[in-house]
Write an enzyme that holds these catalytic residues in place. Structure first.
Site, mmCIF file in Angstrom:
data_model
loop_
_atom_site.group_PDB
_atom_site.id
_atom_site.type_symbol
_atom_site.label_atom_id
_atom_site.label_comp_id
_atom_site.label_asym_id
_atom_site.label_seq_id
_atom_site.Cartn_x
_atom_site.Cartn_y
_atom_site.Cartn_z
ATOM 1 N N ARG A 231 -8.978 13.000 -16.263
ATOM 2 C CA ARG A 231 -8.533 12.810 -17.638
ATOM 3 C C ARG A 231 -9.122 13.917 -18.504
ATOM 4 O O ARG A 231 -10.286 14.289 -18.375
ATOM 5 C CB ARG A 231 -8.966 11.434 -18.157
ATOM 6 C CG ARG A 231 -8.068 10.288 -17.676
ATOM 7 C CD ARG A 231 -6.672 10.499 -18.226
ATOM 8 N NE ARG A 231 -5.823 9.334 -18.151
ATOM 9 C CZ ARG A 231 -4.668 9.301 -17.517
ATOM 10 N NH1 ARG A 231 -4.257 10.356 -16.839
ATOM 11 N NH2 ARG A 231 -3.903 8.233 -17.550
ATOM 12 N N GLU A 260 -2.826 16.728 -25.718
ATOM 13 C CA GLU A 260 -1.631 17.200 -25.008
ATOM 14 C C GLU A 260 -0.381 16.861 -25.808
ATOM 15 O O GLU A 260 -0.292 15.769 -26.375
ATOM 16 C CB GLU A 260 -1.566 16.547 -23.623
ATOM 17 C CG GLU A 260 -2.734 16.926 -22.726
ATOM 18 C CD GLU A 260 -2.634 16.295 -21.340
ATOM 19 O OE1 GLU A 260 -1.604 15.639 -21.051
ATOM 20 O OE2 GLU A 260 -3.573 16.426 -20.553
ATOM 21 N N HIS A 279 -0.170 19.367 -17.306
ATOM 22 C CA HIS A 279 -0.246 17.975 -16.853
ATOM 23 C C HIS A 279 0.964 17.610 -15.994
ATOM 24 O O HIS A 279 1.624 16.586 -16.210
ATOM 25 C CB HIS A 279 -0.361 17.010 -18.040
ATOM 26 C CG HIS A 279 -0.996 15.698 -17.648
ATOM 27 N ND1 HIS A 279 -1.572 14.847 -18.562
ATOM 28 C CD2 HIS A 279 -1.142 15.088 -16.445
ATOM 29 C CE1 HIS A 279 -2.044 13.777 -17.943
ATOM 30 N NE2 HIS A 279 -1.788 13.907 -16.653
#
Length: 318
Positions: A231, A260, A279
Site C-alpha cells: 500500500r 493516486e 498501480h
C-alpha cells in the site's frame, strides 16, 4: 441444505465480470435505492468497486448481513467502525493477485541490477556503450510483510540465488526453507541495513502508515533499491523522494503511491532512479475474472456452510 441469501454487489463500474453472478440471486448496488427490497433479507455484501461510504450505508441499513467480501487484498478502503465492531466475518482477495505482484518485484530487481533504463536510453539514442551490470545471485532481499505477496516474492527470488530475510510479527514455528532469518517489526532497521533490495508488501493500518520513512532510508545501504507492492502510504512519499533525490538509496520500483493517481508535475515522474507503475502491476488479462471466480468459490462455501477462506482480523486490518 444451502443457506439462502442475496448478494449485494457494491460497484460503480459495469465490469463484464458482474455477468458471472447471473447464477446467483444478486443486486448490483450503485446507489442506496437499489437495495431497498433486500434490507430485511439475509444478505452477503461483495465490495467490488464502490466507495466506502456506499458500502457502509449498505452494511448499516441491512438488518441481516451474514458476510462481507472485499475484491481487493488491502482493506484500508473497506474497513469502517461499524464493520470492525460487528460479528460479521470479512474476507478479502488475498492470494488472487500475489503472483503478478511478485513477478513485478523480480522484474524491478532485474531492472536495476541490469540497468535496463540505461540500455533503453542508449538504444533510443542510437548509442553503443558497454557498461558493467550486476548479478543478483548472492545479494540480499528483505521482505517487509511476509504475507501471501511476501511469500510469492520469496518463492521467486530464492531460486535466483538470492538471500531472503523477512519481517513478520509472528514467525512460523517451523523453519521456512526460503527465509534465512525472520525479524520482528521492532528490528526493522537491523534488517534493512543488510538488504540490497527491500520489498514492501504490507497492508495499510494505523501501525504501518509511514512505517518506511527518513530513519529507515538512513539505515539502508546507499546501493539499496526499495520496491513497494503493498500500500502506498506505508512509505512516506516525501521521505522517499528526499532519499532518491539525494541518492541516499540507489532506486525504487513503485506500483503504489500515497496519492493516486500521481498529479502532473509530481517529482516521481522525473526521477531517473524510479521505475514507476501506475498501480497496475497485478492487472493481468484475467485479474478481474480471477477475483470474481474466487468470490464465487467463497459463495459456494458459504452456501454450503463450509469454512470461508481469507477471513481477516478486522481489528488488525489484515
Amino acid at each position: 441444505m444451502s443457506i439462502e441469501h442475496t448478494v449485494l454487489v457494491v460497484s460503480q463500474e459495469n465490469d463484464p465480470q458482474l455477468n458471472m453472478l447471473n447464477g446467483l440471486r444478486h443486486i448490483v448496488v450503485r446507489e442506496p435505492a437499489a437495495f431497498a427490497s433486500a434490507v430485511n433479507d439475509p444478505v452477503v455484501i461483495l465490495s467490488w468497486s464502490g466507495p466506502k461510504a456506499l458500502l457502509r450505508e449498505v452494511f448499516i441499513t441491512c438488518k441481516d448481513v451474514r458476510w462481507v467480501h472485499s475484491r481487493s487484498a488491502g482493506l484500508d478502503s473497506v474497513l469502517f467502525p461499524e464493520l470492525v465492531a460487528s460479528n460479521v466475518p470479512l474476507t478479502n482477495g488475498s492470494g488472487v493477485f500475489s503472483l503478478s505482484l511478485a513477478e513485478f518485484s523480480l522484474a524491478a530487481i532485474l531492472y536495476f541490477a541490469k540497468d535496463f533504463r540505461r540500455m533503453i536510453r542508449n538504444q533510443v539514442a542510437g548509442v553503443w556503450e558497454q557498461f558493467d551490470v550486476e548479478e543478483i545471485a548472492g545479494q540480499t532481499v528483505g521482505i517487509v510483510g511476509y504475507g501471501d505477496i511476501g511469500r510469492a516474492v520469496a518463492a521467486r527470488v530464492h531460486p535466483m540465488g538470492m538471500h531472503v530475510l523477512a519481517i513478520k510479527r509472528h514467525p512460523p514455528q517451523t523453519a521456512d526453507p526460503v527465509i534465512e532469518q525472520f525479524y520482528p517489526p521492532e528490528a526493522l532497521l537491523e534488517m534493512l541495513a543488510r538488504c540490497d533490495y527491500v520489498v514492501v508488501s504490507l497492508p495499510l493500518t494505523a501501525e504501518t502508515h509511514h512505517m518506511i520513512s527518513d530513519a529507515q532510508f538512513a539505515a539502508m545501504k546507499p546501493t539499496a533499491v526499495v520496491i513497494n507492492v503493498g500500500r502506498g502510504p506505508v512509505i512516506d512519499q516525501a521521505a522517499i523522494v528526499r532519499a532518491l533525490t539525494a541518492k541516499r538509496i540507489k532506486g525504487a520500483g513503485l506500483d503504489v503511491f500515497e496519492k493516486e493517481p500521481l498529479p502532473p508535475g509530481d517529482p516521481m515522474y522525473s526521477l531517473e532512479n524510479v521505475l514507476l507503475s501506475p498501480h497496475c502491476a497485478d492487472h493481468t488479462a484475467e485479474w478481474l475474472n480471477q477475483a470474481m471466480q474466487f468470490f464465487l468459490e467463497q459463495d459456494r462455501r458459504f452456501s454450503n456452510a463450509e469454512p470461508l477462506q481469507n477471513i481477516v482480523n478486522k481489528s488488525l486490518g489484515y
